[in-house]
Design a protein around this motif. Sequence first.
Motif, PDB file in Angstrom:
ATOM      1  N   LEU A   1       4.094  -0.808   1.220  1.00 43.10           N
ATOM      2  CA  LEU A   1       3.058   0.212   1.435  1.00 43.10           C
ATOM      3  C   LEU A   1       1.839   0.028   0.542  1.00 43.10           C
ATOM      4  O   LEU A   1       0.710   0.259   0.964  1.00 43.10           O
TER       5      LEU A   1
ATOM      6  N   THR B   1       3.817   6.348  -6.835  1.00 42.38           N
ATOM      7  CA  THR B   1       4.739   5.290  -7.240  1.00 42.38           C
ATOM      8  C   THR B   1       4.113   4.534  -8.398  1.00 42.38           C
ATOM      9  O   THR B   1       2.987   4.816  -8.792  1.00 42.38           O
TER      10      THR B   1
ATOM     11  N   PRO C   1       7.928  13.093  -6.217  1.00 42.14           N
ATOM     12  CA  PRO C   1       6.695  12.304  -6.106  1.00 42.14           C
ATOM     13  C   PRO C   1       5.998  12.441  -4.765  1.00 42.14           C
ATOM     14  O   PRO C   1       4.875  11.976  -4.621  1.00 42.14           O
TER      15      PRO C   1
ATOM     16  N   ALA D   1       3.070   6.962   2.942  1.00 44.96           N
ATOM     17  CA  ALA D   1       4.300   6.615   3.668  1.00 44.96           C
ATOM     18  C   ALA D   1       4.181   6.988   5.144  1.00 44.96           C
ATOM     19  O   ALA D   1       4.694   6.289   6.007  1.00 44.96           O
TER      20      ALA D   1
ATOM     21  N   GLU E   1      20.131   7.800  11.964  1.00 41.40           N
ATOM     22  CA  GLU E   1      21.082   6.680  11.984  1.00 41.40           C
ATOM     23  C   GLU E   1      22.511   7.197  11.818  1.00 41.40           C
ATOM     24  O   GLU E   1      23.216   6.809  10.893  1.00 41.40           O
TER      25      GLU E   1
ATOM     26  N   PRO F   1      11.035  15.160  -1.273  1.00 40.91           N
ATOM     27  CA  PRO F   1      11.023  15.468  -2.703  1.00 40.91           C
ATOM     28  C   PRO F   1       9.583  15.535  -3.222  1.00 40.91           C
ATOM     29  O   PRO F   1       8.831  14.575  -3.101  1.00 40.91           O
TER      30      PRO F   1
ATOM     31  N   GLU G   1      11.596  -0.861  12.005  1.00 40.18           N
ATOM     32  CA  GLU G   1      12.268  -1.552  10.919  1.00 40.18           C
ATOM     33  C   GLU G   1      12.413  -0.668   9.694  1.00 40.18           C
ATOM     34  O   GLU G   1      11.734   0.346   9.542  1.00 40.18           O
ATOM     35  N   SER G   2      13.271  -1.122   8.801  1.00 42.56           N
ATOM     36  CA  SER G   2      13.516  -0.411   7.555  1.00 42.56           C
ATOM     37  C   SER G   2      12.200  -0.136   6.817  1.00 42.56           C
ATOM     38  O   SER G   2      11.350  -1.012   6.716  1.00 42.56           O
ATOM     39  N   GLY G   3      12.035   1.080   6.340  1.00 43.30           N
ATOM     40  CA  GLY G   3      10.861   1.420   5.535  1.00 43.30           C
ATOM     41  C   GLY G   3       9.659   1.872   6.333  1.00 43.30           C
ATOM     42  O   GLY G   3       8.602   2.147   5.763  1.00 43.30           O
ATOM     43  N   CYS G   4       9.781   1.992   7.674  1.00 47.06           N
ATOM     44  CA  CYS G   4       8.593   2.319   8.464  1.00 47.06           C
ATOM     45  C   CYS G   4       8.309   3.817   8.476  1.00 47.06           C
ATOM     46  O   CYS G   4       7.287   4.247   9.002  1.00 47.06           O
ATOM     47  N   GLY G   5       9.194   4.637   7.909  1.00 47.92           N
ATOM     48  CA  GLY G   5       8.884   6.056   7.792  1.00 47.92           C
ATOM     49  C   GLY G   5       9.713   6.977   8.667  1.00 47.92           C
ATOM     50  O   GLY G   5       9.406   8.169   8.779  1.00 47.92           O
ATOM     51  N   LYS G   6      10.782   6.469   9.262  1.00 47.59           N
ATOM     52  CA  LYS G   6      11.598   7.285  10.158  1.00 47.59           C
ATOM     53  C   LYS G   6      12.238   8.451   9.403  1.00 47.59           C
ATOM     54  O   LYS G   6      12.135   9.601   9.816  1.00 47.59           O
ATOM     55  N   SER G   7      12.910   8.135   8.285  1.00 50.54           N
ATOM     56  CA  SER G   7      13.598   9.199   7.549  1.00 50.54           C
ATOM     57  C   SER G   7      12.622  10.176   6.926  1.00 50.54           C
ATOM     58  O   SER G   7      12.893  11.384   6.870  1.00 50.54           O
ATOM     59  N   ILE G   8      11.480   9.670   6.454  1.00 51.96           N
ATOM     60  CA  ILE G   8      10.502  10.567   5.838  1.00 51.96           C
ATOM     61  C   ILE G   8       9.975  11.561   6.874  1.00 51.96           C
ATOM     62  O   ILE G   8       9.776  12.744   6.579  1.00 51.96           O
TER      63      ILE G   8
ATOM     64  N   PHE H   1       3.283   9.269  -1.552  1.00 50.87           N
ATOM     65  CA  PHE H   1       4.175   9.248  -2.705  1.00 50.87           C
ATOM     66  C   PHE H   1       3.439   8.665  -3.892  1.00 50.87           C
ATOM     67  O   PHE H   1       2.684   7.706  -3.740  1.00 50.87           O
TER      68      PHE H   1
HETATM   69  N1  LIG Z   1      10.834   9.005  -3.186  1.00 53.32           N
HETATM   70  C1  LIG Z   1      10.019   8.014  -2.773  1.00 53.32           C
HETATM   71  N2  LIG Z   1       9.100   7.479  -3.587  1.00 53.32           N
HETATM   72  C2  LIG Z   1       8.289   6.498  -3.169  1.00 53.32           C
HETATM   73  N3  LIG Z   1       8.304   5.965  -1.938  1.00 53.32           N
HETATM   74  C3  LIG Z   1       9.204   6.448  -1.073  1.00 53.32           C
HETATM   75  C4  LIG Z   1      10.109   7.494  -1.440  1.00 53.32           C
HETATM   76  N4  LIG Z   1      10.890   7.768  -0.368  1.00 53.32           N
HETATM   77  C5  LIG Z   1      10.488   6.910   0.598  1.00 53.32           C
HETATM   78  N5  LIG Z   1       9.473   6.138   0.186  1.00 53.32           N
HETATM   79  C6  LIG Z   1       8.781   5.111   0.971  1.00 53.32           C
HETATM   80  O1  LIG Z   1       8.419   5.633   2.217  1.00 53.32           O
HETATM   81  C7  LIG Z   1       8.536   4.639   3.214  1.00 53.32           C
HETATM   82  C8  LIG Z   1       9.280   5.177   4.393  1.00 53.32           C
HETATM   83  O2  LIG Z   1      10.634   5.356   4.022  1.00 53.32           O
HETATM   84  P1  LIG Z   1      11.738   5.870   5.048  1.00 53.32           P
HETATM   85  O3  LIG Z   1      12.940   6.179   4.240  1.00 53.32           O
HETATM   86  O4  LIG Z   1      11.174   6.927   5.904  1.00 53.32           O
HETATM   87  O5  LIG Z   1      11.996   4.564   5.925  1.00 53.32           O
HETATM   88  P2  LIG Z   1      12.968   4.423   7.189  1.00 53.32           P
HETATM   89  O6  LIG Z   1      12.117   4.083   8.339  1.00 53.32           O
HETATM   90  O7  LIG Z   1      13.850   5.608   7.290  1.00 53.32           O
HETATM   91  O8  LIG Z   1      13.798   3.129   6.773  1.00 53.32           O
HETATM   92  P3  LIG Z   1      15.360   2.801   6.931  1.00 53.32           P
HETATM   93  O9  LIG Z   1      15.507   2.215   8.298  1.00 53.32           O
HETATM   94  O10 LIG Z   1      15.589   1.769   5.869  1.00 53.32           O
HETATM   95  O11 LIG Z   1      16.128   4.070   6.706  1.00 53.32           O
HETATM   96  C9  LIG Z   1       9.211   3.441   2.581  1.00 53.32           C
HETATM   97  O12 LIG Z   1       8.247   2.434   2.371  1.00 53.32           O
HETATM   98  C10 LIG Z   1       9.729   3.970   1.276  1.00 53.32           C
HETATM   99  O13 LIG Z   1       9.672   2.968   0.290  1.00 53.32           O
END
Ligand SMILES: Nc1ncnc2c1ncn2[C@@H]1O[C@H](COP(=O)(O)OP(=O)(O)OP(=O)(O)O)[C@@H](O)[C@H]1O
Lengths: 327, 324
Positions: free
Chosen positions: B279, B16, B62, B23, B181, B59, B42-49, B14
């Motif tokens: 990150l 930023t 970025p 990510a 989730e 998206p 944990e939150s932010g580890c990249g699961k949703s990405i 990404f």
């Molecule tokens: N549009 C974006 N621009 C910049 N960084 C992004 C963007 N979307 C996600 N990230 C970064 O990518 C990383 C992974 O995000 P992701 O949403 O996959 O986390 P997650 O494991 O699903 O967390 P959660 O448990 O909080 O849902 C995070 O550090 C987030 O800040």
Amino acid sequence: MSTLLDVRDLTVRFAMPRKGLFGPRPWLEAVRKVSFSLEKGHALGIVGESGSGKTTTAMAAIRLTEAAGGQVLFEGDDLLSLSDEQMRAHRRDVQLIFQDPYSSLNPRARVADIVREPLDLMDIGTPDDRRARVEELFKLVGLRPDQLNLFPHQFSGGQRQRISIARALTTNPKLLVCDEPVSALDVAIQAQILNLLAKLKSELGLSYLFISHDLGVVRHVCDDVAVMYLGQIVEHASRTALFESPQHPYTQALLSAAPSLARRKSKGYVRPLKISGDPPSPINPPPGCAFAERCPRARDICRKTPPVLEDRGPGRVACHVPGPADA
Amino acid sequence: MSALLAIEDLRVTFNTRYGQVTALDGVSLHVNAGETLGVVGESGCGKSITALATMGLIPMPPGRIAGGSIRLEGEELVGAAPARMRGLRGADIAMIFQEPMTSLNPVFTVGAQIAEAIMLHQKVSPDQAFKDAIALLDRVGIPSPDARARDYPHQLSGGMRQRVMIAMAVSCRPKVLIADEPTTALDVTVQAQIFDLLNEIQRDFGAAIILITHDMGAISEMADRVAVMYAGRVIEEAQADDVLDFPQHPYARGLIDCIPALGREDHALREIPGVVPPLHLLGAGCAFADRCEHTNARCKTEKPLLAAHGHHPAACHAVEEGRI
Ligand SMILES: Nc1ncnc2c1ncn2[C@@H]1O[C@H](COP(=O)(O)OP(=O)(O)OP(=O)(O)O)[C@@H](O)[C@H]1O
Ligand SMILES: Nc1ncnc2c1ncn2[C@@H]1O[C@H](COP(=O)(O)OP(=O)(O)OP(=O)(O)O)[C@@H](O)[C@H]1O
Ligand SMILES: [Mg+2]
Ligand SMILES: [Mg+2]
């Protein structure tokens, strides 16, 4: 052992918008004749689903939400019948921490000022005393002195919750109301905060009213547990009794629904006790037991007559057909 | 046998305000038909990405897929034409999100929305699609589905909305169902209903499920296999029992020991000190090094790779060197 808080028949109603110009004003009974007591140095967990009245019960018990009826004896004084002036003297004894450490801290204030604020407001101690107290609390909750002058956004979620805890402790309270204190935190950070709360309880002899929807968390922190459903306590027992031999079908359903490391898909785990549907509306609660329509054990009497919370074995249960799950 | 869905060495970056961040840093995952893969971290580890990349929904900008591959039954999805991804999405791969309200349209009835999803991928008349929608609502356990189909999303409880999302997601019998989730906003009794429903649907349709969660209890009940993620990498991967009973990576151990879980006797909660590094501050070494009690010089300079040194694959120098 002595009782810190004795809540009797606490009731809270919220007025809802009238339907039409001349219709009767509907009331939502969020808390319906709730009674419990809390021993000094103990933690009482309040669990239940969203909307069951956990927060409202705790807020009314410390007079931050107006009660429609009942008594709250705090070391013998009925908080609900004190004048505002008399109540102020009790304010320092009771503090709160909330779920969301982000929104409960003023973003424009330095954290040292945030933690000191209750002392300023209640005019406790000299400025030097106050400063010393803040530094002492910082250490107690695991923050560093060099972080005193930072702003909330410069801290992580867990650190912010430490700041809220420090602020709650400034006035040396006897009772701490914790409303979902770790729900917004990652599990690894939850453990840090739960360990801190356990340490504070044993070191300072604090009592907690501890609200959580996470039964694992409650089991870890609390000595006793009250289960709420639609504004009422349906079961109240010691931790061991409640988790090992729950008597109310709703408690059993909650325990069966909560994810557990002991249940393995690999071992063919299938949830034995399923309940369907959602809780009924609190505006027009059903005439009998509020849980009847979801209850696998419901009989005619359950739909007609509300059960009363009665002593039964080691705890209290409000159920016409109480007993172990497989009975 | 090759997996139904195979993600290999996936890199997502990404742009930023701190510059370009990574990510996902070489994520590899796979899931087979009829299997549930749990993805935890944990939150932010990249699961949703990871999930969004699979759906072709990162998206850009970025975001950017900087490398790696995602194959569904052998077909490469990275770089696939947008029209092809639209054809797959909802039909072969479907996703349910944490907050159903954000993915339901407030101005259409839920029946109409499910019917539309059906007509997008199948040649059926509007009447038939609406009938199918009602049958699906019935299938996901919504009482009086006829009447509920004519409700708007806001008229339903959170649990019912999530059921509607599931009905929509399974309307074309997807091969892969990603649940990100799906129950965090719901009460435990409703969560249990949703989990049970996902299992039933898997039994009926044989779908592969990727269940994203931060709850090890949910993993235990739901997953056949688990991938533990940390700071954009998979740091441990094995059968669920192996990870739960013999976690290798210190982070995986920490995640299990720090939960005040039901069904386990009282013990002091193990703490994982510190927090996940952002990150843009990730260095050359292991991302967990600053929080780890087994860190040595190598951990600070060299990223460990996922490899079977201990009981099962983990990305940890200490495990590789036999220090833990
Ligand atoms: N549009 C974006 N621009 C910049 N960084 C992004 C963007 N979307 C996600 N990230 C970064 O990518 C990383 C992974 O995000 P992701 O949403 O996959 O986390 P997650 O494991 O699903 O967390 P959660 O448990 O909080 O849902 C995070 O550090 C987030 O800040
Ligand atoms: N200020 C208010 N005005 C009207 N109704 C309210 C108000 N506060 C709470 N309620 C209602 O009272 C009931 C109990 O709410 P309460 O917030 O105490 O539940 P809770 O158990 O704390 O739920 P949650 O787990 O979601 O926090 C709910 O039906 C809620 O909608
Ligand atoms: Mg609440
Ligand atoms: Mg996510």
